[in-house]
Design a protein around this motif. Structure first.
Motif, PDB file in Angstrom:
ATOM      1  N   TYR A 122     -17.910 -10.723 -20.662  1.00  0.00           N
ATOM      2  CA  TYR A 122     -16.334 -10.527 -20.668  1.00  0.00           C
ATOM      3  C   TYR A 122     -15.978 -10.730 -19.255  1.00  0.00           C
ATOM      4  O   TYR A 122     -17.094 -10.453 -18.263  1.00  0.00           O
ATOM      5  N   LYS A 123     -14.595 -10.829 -18.964  1.00  0.00           N
ATOM      6  CA  LYS A 123     -14.076 -11.043 -17.704  1.00  0.00           C
ATOM      7  C   LYS A 123     -12.962 -10.131 -17.554  1.00  0.00           C
ATOM      8  O   LYS A 123     -12.066 -10.134 -18.615  1.00  0.00           O
ATOM      9  N   VAL A 124     -12.799  -9.433 -16.684  1.00  0.00           N
ATOM     10  CA  VAL A 124     -11.309  -8.801 -16.376  1.00  0.00           C
ATOM     11  C   VAL A 124     -10.345  -9.781 -15.796  1.00  0.00           C
ATOM     12  O   VAL A 124     -10.531 -10.570 -14.859  1.00  0.00           O
ATOM     13  N   VAL A 125      -9.221  -9.954 -16.542  1.00  0.00           N
ATOM     14  CA  VAL A 125      -8.199 -11.054 -16.095  1.00  0.00           C
ATOM     15  C   VAL A 125      -6.667 -10.386 -16.209  1.00  0.00           C
ATOM     16  O   VAL A 125      -6.722  -9.182 -16.390  1.00  0.00           O
ATOM     17  N   CYS A 126      -6.019 -10.907 -15.356  1.00  0.00           N
ATOM     18  CA  CYS A 126      -4.495 -10.410 -14.989  1.00  0.00           C
ATOM     19  C   CYS A 126      -3.627 -11.442 -15.801  1.00  0.00           C
ATOM     20  O   CYS A 126      -3.620 -12.743 -15.407  1.00  0.00           O
ATOM     21  N   ILE A 127      -2.616 -10.965 -16.583  1.00  0.00           N
ATOM     22  CA  ILE A 127      -1.829 -11.852 -17.204  1.00  0.00           C
ATOM     23  C   ILE A 127      -0.350 -11.308 -17.037  1.00  0.00           C
ATOM     24  O   ILE A 127      -0.491 -10.098 -16.745  1.00  0.00           O
ATOM     25  N   SER A 128       0.522 -12.197 -17.018  1.00  0.00           N
ATOM     26  CA  SER A 128       1.839 -11.506 -17.040  1.00  0.00           C
ATOM     27  C   SER A 128       2.426 -11.550 -18.375  1.00  0.00           C
ATOM     28  O   SER A 128       2.405 -12.430 -19.324  1.00  0.00           O
ATOM     29  N   LEU A 129       3.262 -10.625 -18.812  1.00  0.00           N
ATOM     30  CA  LEU A 129       3.965 -10.133 -20.025  1.00  0.00           C
ATOM     31  C   LEU A 129       5.300  -9.934 -19.843  1.00  0.00           C
ATOM     32  O   LEU A 129       5.673  -8.885 -18.709  1.00  0.00           O
ATOM     33  N   TYR A 130       6.365  -9.888 -20.557  1.00  0.00           N
ATOM     34  CA  TYR A 130       7.559  -9.415 -20.324  1.00  0.00           C
ATOM     35  C   TYR A 130       7.519  -8.014 -20.728  1.00  0.00           C
ATOM     36  O   TYR A 130       6.741  -7.634 -21.471  1.00  0.00           O
ATOM     37  N   THR A 131       8.343  -7.172 -20.031  1.00  0.00           N
ATOM     38  CA  THR A 131       8.444  -5.755 -20.357  1.00  0.00           C
ATOM     39  C   THR A 131       8.589  -5.202 -21.878  1.00  0.00           C
ATOM     40  O   THR A 131       7.743  -4.254 -22.184  1.00  0.00           O
ATOM     41  N   LYS A 132       9.306  -6.009 -22.602  1.00  0.00           N
ATOM     42  CA  LYS A 132       9.631  -5.778 -24.068  1.00  0.00           C
ATOM     43  C   LYS A 132       8.239  -6.070 -24.754  1.00  0.00           C
ATOM     44  O   LYS A 132       7.765  -5.210 -25.649  1.00  0.00           O
TER      45      LYS A 132
END
Length: 101
Positions: free
Chosen positions: A48-58
């Motif tokens: 596995y890898k740690v990733v960063c994604i963007s999501l809307y607050t809702k």
């Protein structure tokens, strides 16, 4: 030489200043036991890898509510990563609506 000139260059002993004053003394006090030898470094996981994604607050709020509901239902180890993996497994690209022009 001017009266205002320094008679000793304070930066001439930079190595000593950094090693003793900044990084700490190299000498270990006699009553301090030696540090144990470091064991072989653990291999980093490759599954596995740690990733960063963007999501809307809702979407984040919905994801957190889903995790809370699963925990309420007895899935005590539920987490956001598991929900996202499950959603990816359910995704059928052929059922997606066509993209907007």
């Amino acid at each position: 030489m001017s009266d205002r000139a320094l008679h000793h260059d304070p930066l001439a002993d930079t190595d000593d200043i950094l090693s003793d004053g900044f990084y700490g003394s190299r000498a270990r006090p006699a009553d301090t036991p030696p540090k144990p030898e470091k064991t072989k470094a653990k291999a980093k996981p490759t599954h596995y890898k740690v990733v960063c994604i963007s999501l809307y607050t809702k979407d984040i709020a919905k994801l957190e509510r889903t995790v809370a509901e699963l925990k309420r239902r007895g899935y005590t180890r539920a987490n956001k990563s598991q929900i996202l993996r499950y959603a990816l497994d359910q995704l059928d690209l052929d059922k997606l609506p066509p993209p907007h022009p």
